[in-house]
Design a protein around this motif. Structure first.
Motif, PDB file in Angstrom:
ATOM      1  N   GLU A 115       0.828  -1.209   0.000  1.00  0.00           N
ATOM      2  CA  GLU A 115       0.000   0.000   0.000  1.00  0.00           C
ATOM      3  C   GLU A 115       0.862   1.259   0.000  1.00  0.00           C
ATOM      4  O   GLU A 115       0.610   2.208  -0.745  1.00  0.00           O
ATOM      5  N   ILE A 116       1.904   1.260   0.815  1.00  0.00           N
ATOM      6  CA  ILE A 116       2.807   2.408   0.871  1.00  0.00           C
ATOM      7  C   ILE A 116       3.609   2.512  -0.427  1.00  0.00           C
ATOM      8  O   ILE A 116       3.802   3.615  -0.970  1.00  0.00           O
ATOM      9  N   ARG A 117       4.058   1.400  -0.932  1.00  0.00           N
ATOM     10  CA  ARG A 117       4.825   1.418  -2.183  1.00  0.00           C
ATOM     11  C   ARG A 117       3.980   1.941  -3.340  1.00  0.00           C
ATOM     12  O   ARG A 117       4.467   2.706  -4.183  1.00  0.00           O
ATOM     13  N   ARG A 118       2.700   1.559  -3.371  1.00  0.00           N
ATOM     14  CA  ARG A 118       1.788   2.049  -4.425  1.00  0.00           C
ATOM     15  C   ARG A 118       1.572   3.549  -4.295  1.00  0.00           C
ATOM     16  O   ARG A 118       1.600   4.287  -5.281  1.00  0.00           O
ATOM     17  N   LEU A 119       1.323   3.992  -3.064  1.00  0.00           N
ATOM     18  CA  LEU A 119       1.128   5.425  -2.821  1.00  0.00           C
ATOM     19  C   LEU A 119       2.366   6.214  -3.228  1.00  0.00           C
ATOM     20  O   LEU A 119       2.275   7.234  -3.921  1.00  0.00           O
ATOM     21  N   ALA A 120       3.529   5.743  -2.798  1.00  0.00           N
ATOM     22  CA  ALA A 120       4.774   6.440  -3.113  1.00  0.00           C
ATOM     23  C   ALA A 120       5.003   6.501  -4.620  1.00  0.00           C
ATOM     24  O   ALA A 120       5.416   7.539  -5.163  1.00  0.00           O
ATOM     25  N   TYR A 121       4.723   5.395  -5.300  1.00  0.00           N
ATOM     26  CA  TYR A 121       4.900   5.364  -6.756  1.00  0.00           C
ATOM     27  C   TYR A 121       3.943   6.342  -7.435  1.00  0.00           C
ATOM     28  O   TYR A 121       4.329   7.086  -8.347  1.00  0.00           O
ATOM     29  N   ASP A 122       2.684   6.361  -6.982  1.00  0.00           N
ATOM     30  CA  ASP A 122       1.693   7.267  -7.575  1.00  0.00           C
ATOM     31  C   ASP A 122       2.088   8.729  -7.377  1.00  0.00           C
ATOM     32  O   ASP A 122       1.990   9.541  -8.303  1.00  0.00           O
ATOM     33  N   ILE A 123       2.536   9.071  -6.163  1.00  0.00           N
ATOM     34  CA  ILE A 123       2.952  10.446  -5.892  1.00  0.00           C
ATOM     35  C   ILE A 123       4.158  10.815  -6.746  1.00  0.00           C
ATOM     36  O   ILE A 123       4.215  11.889  -7.355  1.00  0.00           O
ATOM     37  N   ALA A 124       5.129   9.909  -6.815  1.00  0.00           N
ATOM     38  CA  ALA A 124       6.339  10.181  -7.597  1.00  0.00           C
ATOM     39  C   ALA A 124       6.010  10.395  -9.067  1.00  0.00           C
ATOM     40  O   ALA A 124       6.503  11.343  -9.701  1.00  0.00           O
ATOM     41  N   GLN A 125       5.166   9.529  -9.629  1.00  0.00           N
ATOM     42  CA  GLN A 125       4.832   9.637 -11.047  1.00  0.00           C
ATOM     43  C   GLN A 125       4.017  10.896 -11.342  1.00  0.00           C
ATOM     44  O   GLN A 125       4.283  11.614 -12.309  1.00  0.00           O
ATOM     45  N   THR A 126       3.022  11.165 -10.513  1.00  0.00           N
ATOM     46  CA  THR A 126       2.186  12.344 -10.723  1.00  0.00           C
ATOM     47  C   THR A 126       3.003  13.625 -10.637  1.00  0.00           C
ATOM     48  O   THR A 126       2.917  14.507 -11.503  1.00  0.00           O
ATOM     49  N   GLN A 127       3.824  13.723  -9.598  1.00  0.00           N
ATOM     50  CA  GLN A 127       4.554  14.972  -9.402  1.00  0.00           C
ATOM     51  C   GLN A 127       5.713  15.118 -10.386  1.00  0.00           C
ATOM     52  O   GLN A 127       6.062  16.229 -10.779  1.00  0.00           O
ATOM     53  N   ALA A 128       6.298  14.010 -10.827  1.00  0.00           N
ATOM     54  CA  ALA A 128       7.329  14.094 -11.861  1.00  0.00           C
ATOM     55  C   ALA A 128       6.717  14.587 -13.175  1.00  0.00           C
ATOM     56  O   ALA A 128       7.304  15.430 -13.876  1.00  0.00           O
ATOM     57  N   ASN A 129       5.531  14.087 -13.511  1.00  0.00           N
ATOM     58  CA  ASN A 129       4.852  14.533 -14.724  1.00  0.00           C
ATOM     59  C   ASN A 129       4.465  16.009 -14.642  1.00  0.00           C
ATOM     60  O   ASN A 129       4.641  16.773 -15.596  1.00  0.00           O
ATOM     61  N   GLN A 130       3.928  16.407 -13.487  1.00  0.00           N
ATOM     62  CA  GLN A 130       3.555  17.807 -13.315  1.00  0.00           C
ATOM     63  C   GLN A 130       4.790  18.706 -13.358  1.00  0.00           C
ATOM     64  O   GLN A 130       4.751  19.804 -13.935  1.00  0.00           O
ATOM     65  N   ARG A 131       5.875  18.245 -12.762  1.00  0.00           N
ATOM     66  CA  ARG A 131       7.116  19.020 -12.788  1.00  0.00           C
ATOM     67  C   ARG A 131       7.589  19.215 -14.226  1.00  0.00           C
ATOM     68  O   ARG A 131       8.018  20.317 -14.611  1.00  0.00           O
ATOM     69  N   GLY A 132       7.515  18.159 -15.029  1.00  0.00           N
ATOM     70  CA  GLY A 132       7.900  18.274 -16.425  1.00  0.00           C
ATOM     71  C   GLY A 132       7.047  19.286 -17.170  1.00  0.00           C
ATOM     72  O   GLY A 132       7.545  20.040 -18.016  1.00  0.00           O
TER      73      GLY A 132
END
Length: 199
Positions: free
Chosen positions: A65-82
């Motif tokens: 559950e934590i790994r999924r959350l962390a992955y989702d946050i990382a992917q979303t914010q990396a995309n938004q940062r780009g």
């Protein structure tokens, strides 16, 4: 400057057509001292730390559950940062602020961040170092606590853009950040309670 790109942001449900300042042709690009440019620069920096923390905890726990959350946050914010950095490129503006962070929100006179914490909500270098040394539930709890704080700072900044930015697509992105991060704070609060910890 015509429309040149479209990017779907994972998890946030935001698709933005990148064009000139308000999404239509013939409109001048934002000035370097504008809220639009300031938000793009500062939120890109803020997001980078969230991505870093998320990948740290993903490697320090086996909890799915934590790994999924962390992955989702990382992917979303990396995309938004780009997306934010891409707009700065399109506007031909510097990606590094010439003044203090948060000047575009009228917060340029706030005290300098301590130990690498450049803006509200950001973790210090010491906090990141400690997170890297933790494992299992201890790493999960510390990550969730740091990320709740991080999201609160990010929401404050995004609300500033909703109020001040003139680029429509950027305001929509900022509002999407507010909505998604408020939802994630609720989820992370529940995850902390399940682990017998407080925010």
């Amino acid at each position: 400057m015509g429309a040149v790109a479209a990017l779907a942001v994972a998890g946030g449900g935001i698709t933005a057509a990148v064009a000139s300042s308000d999404g239509s042709s013939g409109t001048p690009s934002p000035a370097t001292e504008s809220a639009d440019a300031g938000f793009a620069r500062d939120m890109a920096t803020h997001h980078q730390q969230a991505v870093e923390m998320s990948y740290i905890v993903r490697d320090r726990t086996k909890d799915e559950e934590i790994r999924r959350l962390a992955y989702d946050i990382a992917q979303t914010q990396a995309n938004q940062r780009g997306m934010l950095l891409g707009w700065l490129d399109l506007w031909e503006l510097p990606k590094v602020p010439e003044g203090a962070p948060m000047e575009w929100m009228g917060m340029g006179d706030m005290p300098p961040g301590k130990d690498g914490a450049l803006m509200p909500g950001m973790a210090t270098n010491a906090e990141l170092t400690k997170l890297r040394k933790l494992d299992g539930r201890a790493a999960e709890v510390r990550y969730l606590q740091l990320m709740v704080k991080h999201h609160k700072g990010g929401i404050h900044m995004a609300e500033g853009c909703v109020d001040r930015c003139e680029v429509k697509v950027e305001r929509r992105l900022a509002q999407g950040m507010v909505d998604s991060q408020e939802s994630e704070i609720e989820l992370m609060t529940d995850l902390l309670k399940a682990r017998g910890a407080k925010r």
